[in-house]
Design an enzyme around this catalytic site. Structure first.
Site, PDB file in Angstrom:
ATOM      1  N   ARG A 233      -7.602  11.943  -4.442  1.00 49.10           N
ATOM      2  CA  ARG A 233      -8.954  11.530  -3.497  1.00 49.10           C
ATOM      3  C   ARG A 233      -9.495  12.750  -3.521  1.00 49.10           C
ATOM      4  NH1 ARG A 233     -12.081   8.862  -3.244  1.00 49.10           N
ATOM      5  NH2 ARG A 233     -12.397   6.568  -1.554  1.00 49.10           N
TER       6      ARG A 233
ATOM      7  N   ARG B 109       0.757  -1.021   0.301  1.00 42.63           N
ATOM      8  CA  ARG B 109       0.042   0.278   0.317  1.00 42.63           C
ATOM      9  C   ARG B 109       0.795   1.229   0.356  1.00 42.63           C
ATOM     10  NH1 ARG B 109      -4.891  -1.882   4.582  1.00 42.63           N
ATOM     11  NH2 ARG B 109      -5.522  -3.805   3.135  1.00 42.63           N
TER      12      ARG B 109
END
Length: 365
Positions: free
Chosen positions: A43, A30
């Site tokens: 995002r 990640r």
């Protein structure tokens, strides 16, 4: 597109193949994600799966940690293991503070025919992943290798039955006991798609593959040997065989069996399947090494929460980890993915410490 740029740093590929390296290579699960402010900015304007499905955005997010840290020895394509259930026709939503949710899970075996596509054209359904990989290989300019990945069959099946995460996997395990034949059929169906998916990732430019078996810890050893191990072996062997048939050299393959203490010896007995086994933070490196073939490389396994420590403490923990694993047949990583509230500077300390201590240990030999 023109041929890919020449690879300048192949340290992680050498380590995966068991070759000696000047230092221990490192990457982080990640590493392209929520702990980076530059990712959070993207995002704000884009849904999680919109980023996955937009090659330019997925490539940009993949490259963000490579730009920020000069000690990373690999990039991993920004995607998600649940694109495979999506390809099968299931809806998957990524909800804030909740994670993935599948609003119409498989409740009974008849749902497999009712809710899943009978066949999947992987190139069509998941072409955006392959496009992102190809684009990223060029944008990396050979700086480091690019890792592709997929979820393991049992882990994907649990999401498809549970409808998201679960503390017990009760619904999925009920299937194993009540519907073993149907489980085999579903796992085989998932396996076929995962094989296609991984092969196409390599053909698109991936130079290493990782299979995430995040929920293997919920299986008994007997169930692992019955319902998961045969499919893992099938994936490893058929991916390599199909690549050879395409005239492409097989790439190193990594398996990450989270909470899989009880299955390490099964996974590690034959190096012809997986080249690397990634360990979670609960597994002692010496005990793990004793359970796997000496040709297999180990990866891991610092507790992700260790990155909340002060810089000096992180440095010391990394030194202890490398001394436990040794500097040969070893790839440094966390024992799971980096958490979203970790300070980016703490990850930088981790990466620098891996290089510093592994070089020092090698020089002292």
């Amino acid at each position: 597109m023109p041929p890919f740029p020449e690879l300048k740093n192949d340290t992680i590929l050498k380590a995966a193949r068991g070759e000696r390296t000047d230092y221990v290579p490192v990457w982080v699960m990640r590493q392209a994600g929520r702990y980076l402010p530059e990712f959070r900015q993207i995002r704000l304007h884009h849904d999680f799966f919109d980023i996955c499905r937009t090659p330019e955005l997925a490539s940009e997010v993949t490259l963000q940690p490579i730009r920020r840290y000069d000690r990373l020895d690999a990039a991993i394509i920004f995607s998600d293991i649940l694109v495979v259930p999506q390809a099968l026709g299931m809806e998957v939503n990524m909800l804030p503070k909740q994670g993935p949710v599948l609003p119409s899970p498989l409740m009974e075996p008849q749902d497999v025919k009712m809710k899943l596509r009978s066949t999947v054209d992987v190139k069509s359904e998941l072409g955006y992943v392959f496009d992102a990989i190809t684009l990223t290989r060029h944008k990396l300019e050979g700086k480091v290798p690019l890792i592709g990945f997929a979820g393991a069959p049992w882990t994907l099946m649990t999401y498809m039955i549970e409808g998201g995460g679960s503390k017990t996997m009760q619904a999925s395990k009920r299937w194993l006991y009540q519907y073993p034949y149907d489980c085999f059929q579903l796992l085989d169906k998932i396996t076929t798609i995962v094989i296609d998916f991984l092969v196409q990732q390599v053909l698109a430019g991936a130079q290493m593959l990782q299979l995430f078996d995040s929920h293997v810890g919920y299986l008994t050893q007997a169930h692992f040997r019955q319902f998961e191990l045969p499919f893992l072996k099938k994936i490893a062997s058929e991916v390599k065989e199909r690549l050879r048939n395409e005239g492409v050299d097989p790439v190193p393959m990594v398996i990450f069996p989270k909470d899989g203490h009880h299955v390490l010896s099964d996974l590690g007995e034959d190096p012809s399947y997986f080249d690397v086994i990634s360990l979670d933070w609960t597994i002692d490196p010496a005990k793990a090494r004793a359970q796997v073939h000496d040709r297999i490389t180990l990866q891991g396994n610092l507790d992700p929460c260790a990155l909340y420590s002060e810089f000096d403490e992180i440095d010391q923990l990394v030194n202890e980890m490398i001394n436990q694993f040794g500097t040969e047949k070893y790839i440094a990583n966390l024992g799971h993915g980096i958490y979203p509230d970790v300070k980016p500077e703490c990850l930088g300390t981790f990466l620098n410490a891996v290089r510093k201590h592994s070089v020092a240990i090698n020089k002292s030999k």
